[in-house]
Design a protein around this motif. Structure first.
Motif, PDB file in Angstrom:
ATOM      1  N   ASP A 176       0.804  -1.216   0.000  1.00  6.61           N
ATOM      2  CA  ASP A 176       0.000   0.000   0.000  1.00  6.61           C
ATOM      3  C   ASP A 176       0.842   1.274   0.000  1.00  6.61           C
ATOM      4  O   ASP A 176       0.304   2.366  -0.222  1.00  6.61           O
ATOM      5  N   GLU A 177       2.150   1.173   0.202  1.00  6.29           N
ATOM      6  CA  GLU A 177       3.021   2.347   0.242  1.00  6.29           C
ATOM      7  C   GLU A 177       3.737   2.522  -1.095  1.00  6.29           C
ATOM      8  O   GLU A 177       4.512   1.649  -1.509  1.00  6.29           O
ATOM      9  N   PRO A 178       3.507   3.651  -1.784  1.00  7.28           N
ATOM     10  CA  PRO A 178       4.150   3.876  -3.090  1.00  7.28           C
ATOM     11  C   PRO A 178       5.673   3.798  -3.039  1.00  7.28           C
ATOM     12  O   PRO A 178       6.299   3.213  -3.941  1.00  7.28           O
ATOM     13  N   LEU A 179       6.295   4.357  -2.006  1.00  7.72           N
ATOM     14  CA  LEU A 179       7.758   4.329  -1.920  1.00  7.72           C
ATOM     15  C   LEU A 179       8.270   2.910  -1.722  1.00  7.72           C
ATOM     16  O   LEU A 179       9.337   2.549  -2.239  1.00  7.72           O
ATOM     17  N   ALA A 180       7.517   2.109  -0.983  1.00  7.57           N
ATOM     18  CA  ALA A 180       7.912   0.714  -0.779  1.00  7.57           C
ATOM     19  C   ALA A 180       7.827  -0.062  -2.092  1.00  7.57           C
ATOM     20  O   ALA A 180       8.701  -0.880  -2.399  1.00  7.57           O
ATOM     21  N   ARG A 181       6.796   0.203  -2.886  1.00  6.90           N
ATOM     22  CA  ARG A 181       6.687  -0.458  -4.188  1.00  6.90           C
ATOM     23  C   ARG A 181       7.853  -0.058  -5.093  1.00  6.90           C
ATOM     24  O   ARG A 181       8.427  -0.893  -5.799  1.00  6.90           O
ATOM     25  N   GLU A 182       8.207   1.212  -5.069  1.00  7.33           N
ATOM     26  CA  GLU A 182       9.335   1.687  -5.889  1.00  7.33           C
ATOM     27  C   GLU A 182      10.635   1.016  -5.456  1.00  7.33           C
ATOM     28  O   GLU A 182      11.466   0.658  -6.298  1.00  7.33           O
ATOM     29  N   ALA A 183      10.817   0.840  -4.149  1.00  4.83           N
ATOM     30  CA  ALA A 183      12.046   0.212  -3.642  1.00  4.83           C
ATOM     31  C   ALA A 183      12.162  -1.231  -4.107  1.00  4.83           C
ATOM     32  O   ALA A 183      13.234  -1.678  -4.533  1.00  4.83           O
ATOM     33  N   ILE A 184      11.057  -1.984  -4.033  1.00  5.95           N
ATOM     34  CA  ILE A 184      11.081  -3.374  -4.493  1.00  5.95           C
ATOM     35  C   ILE A 184      11.288  -3.435  -6.003  1.00  5.95           C
ATOM     36  O   ILE A 184      12.015  -4.299  -6.515  1.00  5.95           O
TER      37      ILE A 184
END
Length: 240
Positions: A8-16
Motif C-alpha cells: 500500500d506504500e508507493p515508496l515501498a513499491r518503488e524500492a522493491i
C-alpha cells in the motif's frame, strides 16, 4: 519468473521495483496498492512470484496469501519482524524486513527459482518407499533416493510437498509434513512449527523464536515452543 508487487506504500513499491530491476530472471508484470486490486490480475495472468506486504488496509498479506493459487510463491516484505512465524504458516518461501538489502533480496529470489525448478519436475505418486534404522528410500522425480537420517538438516513443508534439506542436496516429494514426521526417529527429529521439522543433531544455536542450522533460520511456532525447549533443549542440557 513473472512477478508482481503488492504494497500500500508507493515508496515501498518503488524500492522493491528497483531491487527487481537489479536482479536477473525476474519479469515484473504488475504493481498494486492492495490485495483487492491484485486479485483479478492474478486470476487472469500467470503470476509465479508475489512480493507481498503484510500490514495493509482491507485484506492483509497473511490473509491474502491463503487465497492465492498453489503454484504461486510468496515472499513477504514488511517492516515488522513479529509476523515471521505467521508468514511460514501460509507457506511463504521467505520473509524480508524493510528496508530490504539487495543481497538479501537476491537470496530470496534464488530460493524462489530453486523451488520453482523442483516443483516443475514430475512428483506424481511420490512417497516413502522403505524405512530402515538409519535411512529411508524416497521416491522423487522418477528416481528413488536413499536418504540417511543423519544427513538431513531440516525438512520444510511447502504447499503440498516436503523438501528435505541436507548439506549437498534438496529432495522434494509429494507428501504432507505429518506423514513424513511419523516415519522419522523421534529422538533425532522434532517439529518446531507447522512448516518445519529439524534434526536436533545439526542445531548450531537457538533463541526464543528461531533455530539456527548452518545458514538457515527456522522459526519456532508458538504451539510447538514449550515441547521443543522442554524435551530437546533444557532436558538435553541438564542431562549432559
Amino acid at each position: 519468473m513473472n512477478c508482481i508487487i503488492i504494497d500500500d506504500e508507493p515508496l515501498a513499491r518503488e524500492a522493491i521495483e528497483m531491487l527487481i530491476n537489479q536482479t536477473g530472471d525476474l519479469n515484473l508484470i504488475g504493481s498494486f496498492s492492495s490485495s483487492e486490486t491484485a486479485t483479478g490480475f492474478i486470476e487472469n495472468n500467470t503470476v509465479e512470484l508475489i512480493f507481498l506486504d503484510i500490514q495493509m488496509p482491507g485484506t492483509n498479506g497473511i490473509e491474502f496469501a491463503r487465497t492465492i493459487p498453489k503454484e504461486t510463491f510468496v515472499v513477504f516484505t514488511t517492516a515488522y519482524s513479529e509476523f515471521a512465524i505467521d508468514s511460514y504458516e501460509v507457506d511463504a518461501i521467505d520473509y524480508l524486513i524493510k528496508p530490504v538489502k539487495l543481497e538479501r533480496f537476491q537470496k530470496a529470489v534464488e530460493k524462489a527459482h530453486t523451488y520453482s525448478k523442483l516443483f516443475k519436475a514430475d512428483y506424481t505418486g511420490n512417497n516413502i518407499e522403505q524405512v530402515a534404522d538409519d535411512f529411508f528410500f524416497v521416491k522423487a522425480d522418477r528416481r528413488i533416493f536413499k536418504v540417511y537420517f543423519n544427513n538431513i538438516l531440516f525438512i520444510q513443508g511447502l504447499k503440498d510437498y516436503v523438501v528435505m534439506h541436507s548439506e549437498n542436496q534438496k529432495v522434494i516429494t509429494a507428501m504432507n509434513i505429518k506423514t513424513i514426521h511419523d516415519q522419522l526417529p523421534k529422538e533425532m527429529f522434532v517439529r518446531v512449527s507447522k512448516s518445519y521439522i529439524i534434526n536436533v543433531k545439526h542445531i548450531n544455536s537457538v533463541d526464543n523464536n528461531t533455530v539456527y542450522i548452518g545458514a538457515s533460520e527456522i522459526p519456532i511456532g508458538n504451539i510447538y515452543r514449550d515441547f521443543f525447549f522442554n524435551e530437546f533443549v533444557t532436558k538435553k542440557i541438564v542431562n549432559r
